[in-house]
Design a protein around this motif. Structure first.
Motif, short mmCIF file in Angstrom:
data_model
loop_
_atom_site.label_atom_id
_atom_site.label_comp_id
_atom_site.label_asym_id
_atom_site.label_seq_id
_atom_site.Cartn_x
_atom_site.Cartn_y
_atom_site.Cartn_z
N ASP A 190 0.83 -1.20 0.00
CA ASP A 190 0.00 0.00 0.00
C ASP A 190 0.87 1.26 0.00
O ASP A 190 0.57 2.24 -0.69
CB ASP A 190 -0.92 0.01 1.22
N ASP A 201 -1.65 6.40 2.20
CA ASP A 201 -1.76 4.96 2.39
C ASP A 201 -3.21 4.55 2.64
O ASP A 201 -3.68 3.52 2.15
CB ASP A 201 -0.90 4.51 3.58
N SER A 202 -3.91 5.38 3.42
CA SER A 202 -5.30 5.06 3.75
C SER A 202 -6.19 5.07 2.51
O SER A 202 -7.16 4.30 2.41
CB SER A 202 -5.84 6.04 4.79
N HIS A 205 -5.60 1.77 0.81
CA HIS A 205 -6.27 0.73 1.60
C HIS A 205 -7.78 0.77 1.37
O HIS A 205 -8.42 -0.29 1.24
CB HIS A 205 -5.97 0.94 3.09
N THR A 209 -9.88 -2.31 -0.24
CA THR A 209 -10.99 -2.89 0.53
C THR A 209 -12.23 -3.00 -0.36
O THR A 209 -12.95 -4.01 -0.33
CB THR A 209 -11.30 -2.04 1.77
#
Length: 234
Positions: A190, A201-202, A205, A209
């Motif tokens: 990531d 990064d989030s 992610h 997801t």
């Protein structure tokens, strides 16, 4: 049964340019074979995914049951082609019975109209009120024409209908989700993907997801494998 008309109509099926033409010309070919109803079913294998099933039906409503019902095909009707066994339960997905009605042709000769190609198999069934005498030349001509039509329908459905079915069954990934998945498929984390794309990064992610959810898998390895099988990524 006029052989020249039968061959002409079977050839027209192969020349169909879209699914509507395919359905119409299948009906005309079945009519030329002196059939009242026709049912063509195909199963396309997609390792490691579930197979895709598709069916085409033609003919008038069966004793008031509606065009898509085959449950009432009994009595005077005889199938000129029967499945060799019980199809996969997946046939039910398209409203078809798990197996064709228990009708036995009054002929001891085999009435087989199945076609097997790379990664796909299919079967064609035709209901006739008049069944040729067992062992007669007419019976052989009908059987030969039925096998030819089965092969032509197999090729035509693979060309015209299957690509649309695959596209319909494939989950819709956004452009950013596809991009992230492509980098993950190359073994990037990531953090690395985030640096490449210039995002957090989030964010990566979050997109991954969503990818796992849309593909119905629990790991990224599974997501990559399924996406490649579906043709979503190279």
């Amino acid at each position: 049964m006029r052989e020249d008309r039968v061959l002409e109509r079977i050839a027209s099926v192969l020349a169909a340019e879209d699914e509507d033409q395919l359905h119409e010309r299948m009906g005309l070919a079945v009519e030329a074979l002196e059939g009242e109803h026709g049912l063509f079913r195909i199963r396309v294998m997609r390792p490691p995914l579930d197979p895709v099933h598709h069916a085409i039906r033609c003919g008038p409503p069966v004793r008031g049951a509606g065009r898509d019902s085959w449950d009432d095909l009994d009595g005077p009707y005889a199938f000129a082609a029967l499945d060799a066994g019980e199809p996969e339960p997946g046939w039910r997905r398209h409203g078809l019975p798990a197996q064709l009605p228990p009708i036995t042709p009054p002929s001891s000769a085999p009435w087989v109209a199945a076609h097997h190609g790379p990664g796909a198999d299919s079967v064609l069934s035709i209901a006739r009120t008049q069944v040729p005498r067992a062992g007669s030349a007419q019976e052989r001509r009908v059987a030969d024409a039925l096998r030819l039509l089965a092969g032509v329908l197999h090729v035509s459905v693979m060309r015209l209908a299957v690509p649309r079915l695959f596209a319909r069954l494939a989950p819709r990934l956004t452009e950013r989700e596809t991009t992230c998945l492509r980098w993950v498929a190359q073994g990037k984390s990531d953090g690395v993907v985030a640096t490449i794309l210039g995002v957090s990064d989030s964010a990566v992610h979050f997109h991954m997801t969503n990818v796992l959810r849309k593909l119905g898998v629990s790991t990224r390895t599974q997501a990559v494998a399924k996406a490649m099988a579906l043709g979503l990524i190279p």
